[in-house]
Design a protein around this motif. Structure first.
Motif, PDB file in Angstrom:
ATOM      1  N   GLU A 141       0.832  -1.209   0.000  1.00 13.29           N
ATOM      2  CA  GLU A 141       0.000   0.000   0.000  1.00 13.29           C
ATOM      3  C   GLU A 141       0.865   1.257   0.000  1.00 13.29           C
ATOM      4  OE1 GLU A 141      -2.626  -0.271   3.302  1.00 13.29           O
ATOM      5  OE2 GLU A 141      -4.043  -1.573   2.240  1.00 13.29           O
ATOM      6  N   LYS A 142       1.966   1.213   0.728  1.00  9.42           N
ATOM      7  CA  LYS A 142       2.832   2.388   0.819  1.00  9.42           C
ATOM      8  C   LYS A 142       3.575   2.649  -0.491  1.00  9.42           C
ATOM      9  CE  LYS A 142       6.626   4.298   3.503  1.00  9.42           C
ATOM     10  NZ  LYS A 142       7.617   4.042   4.544  1.00  9.42           N
ATOM     11  N   HIS A 143       4.102   1.594  -1.117  1.00  8.38           N
ATOM     12  CA  HIS A 143       4.926   1.777  -2.304  1.00  8.38           C
ATOM     13  C   HIS A 143       4.162   1.565  -3.609  1.00  8.38           C
ATOM     14  CE1 HIS A 143       8.515   2.156   0.110  1.00  8.38           C
ATOM     15  NE2 HIS A 143       8.151   1.073   0.796  1.00  8.38           N
ATOM     16  N   GLY A 144       3.089   0.827  -3.580  1.00 10.10           N
ATOM     17  CA  GLY A 144       2.352   0.522  -4.809  1.00 10.10           C
ATOM     18  C   GLY A 144       1.547   1.704  -5.330  1.00 10.10           C
ATOM     19  N   PHE A 145       0.889   2.434  -4.446  1.00  7.89           N
ATOM     20  CA  PHE A 145       0.093   3.566  -4.885  1.00  7.89           C
ATOM     21  C   PHE A 145       0.971   4.741  -5.302  1.00  7.89           C
ATOM     22  CE2 PHE A 145      -3.215   1.605  -2.089  1.00  7.89           C
ATOM     23  CZ  PHE A 145      -4.016   1.190  -3.128  1.00  7.89           C
ATOM     24  N   HIS A 146       2.184   4.740  -4.880  1.00  4.36           N
ATOM     25  CA  HIS A 146       3.095   5.817  -5.239  1.00  4.36           C
ATOM     26  C   HIS A 146       3.453   5.774  -6.730  1.00  4.36           C
ATOM     27  CE1 HIS A 146       5.900   8.981  -4.383  1.00  4.36           C
ATOM     28  NE2 HIS A 146       6.899   8.303  -4.925  1.00  4.36           N
ATOM     29  N   VAL A 147       3.390   4.575  -7.318  1.00  3.45           N
ATOM     30  CA  VAL A 147       3.710   4.440  -8.743  1.00  3.45           C
ATOM     31  C   VAL A 147       2.720   5.216  -9.596  1.00  3.45           C
ATOM     32  CG1 VAL A 147       3.848   2.791 -10.651  1.00  3.45           C
ATOM     33  CG2 VAL A 147       4.824   2.217  -8.446  1.00  3.45           C
ATOM     34  N   LEU A 204       3.422   8.612 -11.889  1.00  8.73           N
ATOM     35  CA  LEU A 204       3.085   8.629 -13.312  1.00  8.73           C
ATOM     36  C   LEU A 204       2.103   9.748 -13.618  1.00  8.73           C
ATOM     37  CD1 LEU A 204       3.467   7.171 -16.020  1.00  8.73           C
ATOM     38  CD2 LEU A 204       1.532   5.729 -15.411  1.00  8.73           C
ATOM     39  N   ALA A 205       1.155   9.978 -12.737  1.00 10.85           N
ATOM     40  CA  ALA A 205       0.194  11.060 -12.926  1.00 10.85           C
ATOM     41  C   ALA A 205       0.875  12.424 -12.873  1.00 10.85           C
ATOM     42  CB  ALA A 205      -0.896  10.977 -11.874  1.00 10.85           C
ATOM     43  N   ASP A 206       1.820  12.579 -11.975  1.00 12.85           N
ATOM     44  CA  ASP A 206       2.561  13.843 -11.897  1.00 12.85           C
ATOM     45  C   ASP A 206       3.355  14.087 -13.168  1.00 12.85           C
ATOM     46  OD1 ASP A 206       1.607  14.417  -9.392  1.00 12.85           O
ATOM     47  OD2 ASP A 206       3.383  13.613  -8.345  1.00 12.85           O
ATOM     48  N   LYS A 207       3.955  13.021 -13.702  1.00 13.71           N
ATOM     49  CA  LYS A 207       4.753  13.158 -14.920  1.00 13.71           C
ATOM     50  C   LYS A 207       3.881  13.503 -16.126  1.00 13.71           C
ATOM     51  CE  LYS A 207       8.928  10.811 -15.212  1.00 13.71           C
ATOM     52  NZ  LYS A 207       9.890  11.754 -15.387  1.00 13.71           N
ATOM     53  N   ARG A 251      -5.246   5.420 -12.206  1.00 13.64           N
ATOM     54  CA  ARG A 251      -5.680   4.142 -11.646  1.00 13.64           C
ATOM     55  C   ARG A 251      -6.890   3.600 -12.399  1.00 13.64           C
ATOM     56  NH1 ARG A 251      -5.187   6.933  -6.269  1.00 13.64           N
ATOM     57  NH2 ARG A 251      -2.999   6.618  -5.717  1.00 13.64           N
ATOM     58  N   LEU A 252      -7.826   4.465 -12.730  1.00 16.56           N
ATOM     59  CA  LEU A 252      -9.012   4.056 -13.484  1.00 16.56           C
ATOM     60  C   LEU A 252      -8.626   3.548 -14.872  1.00 16.56           C
ATOM     61  CD1 LEU A 252     -12.036   4.027 -12.968  1.00 16.56           C
ATOM     62  CD2 LEU A 252     -12.171   6.246 -14.080  1.00 16.56           C
ATOM     63  N   PHE A 253      -7.647   4.186 -15.492  1.00 11.41           N
ATOM     64  CA  PHE A 253      -7.164   3.737 -16.796  1.00 11.41           C
ATOM     65  C   PHE A 253      -6.589   2.320 -16.706  1.00 11.41           C
ATOM     66  CE2 PHE A 253      -3.498   3.285 -19.661  1.00 11.41           C
ATOM     67  CZ  PHE A 253      -4.166   3.357 -20.881  1.00 11.41           C
ATOM     68  N   PHE A 254      -5.798   2.036 -15.668  1.00 12.46           N
ATOM     69  CA  PHE A 254      -5.238   0.698 -15.496  1.00 12.46           C
ATOM     70  C   PHE A 254      -6.325  -0.345 -15.262  1.00 12.46           C
ATOM     71  CE2 PHE A 254      -1.110   2.817 -14.340  1.00 12.46           C
ATOM     72  CZ  PHE A 254      -0.420   2.315 -15.431  1.00 12.46           C
ATOM     73  N   ILE A 255      -7.369   0.020 -14.540  1.00  9.81           N
ATOM     74  CA  ILE A 255      -8.489  -0.900 -14.317  1.00  9.81           C
ATOM     75  C   ILE A 255      -9.193  -1.194 -15.630  1.00  9.81           C
ATOM     76  CG2 ILE A 255     -10.763  -1.106 -13.247  1.00  9.81           C
ATOM     77  CD1 ILE A 255      -9.594   0.456 -10.864  1.00  9.81           C
TER      78      ILE A 255
END
Length: 75
Positions: free
Chosen positions: A12-18, A22-25, A34-38
């Protein structure tokens, strides 16, 4: 704390950071990433299932058209 809960907290700590990095970039919101990946995971799973059904139908149709012969005298 049990190892399973520690593992859960680690992911939870490191997975959501990805997705947030990516969103910041990309300059968008993390929830949209996250919705796009789903959505992509559902599309790829559905595509594989669709290909499977198409091949199964094709093989069944091939067997129906060709027909099985029981002996040499059925020519």
């Amino acid at each position: 704390m049990s190892p399973i809960i520690q593992l859960k907290y680690f992911f939870e700590k490191h997975g959501f950071h990805v997705s947030s990095r990516l969103a910041d970039k990309l300059g968008m919101r993390a929830s949209n990433v996250r919705l796009f990946f789903i959505y992509i995971s559902f599309v790829t799973a559905g595509l594989g299932f669709g290909i499977y059904l198409t091949l199964a139908f094709w093989l069944k149709l091939k067997d129906l058209i060709r027909g099985k012969r029981t002996s040499v005298f059925d020519l």
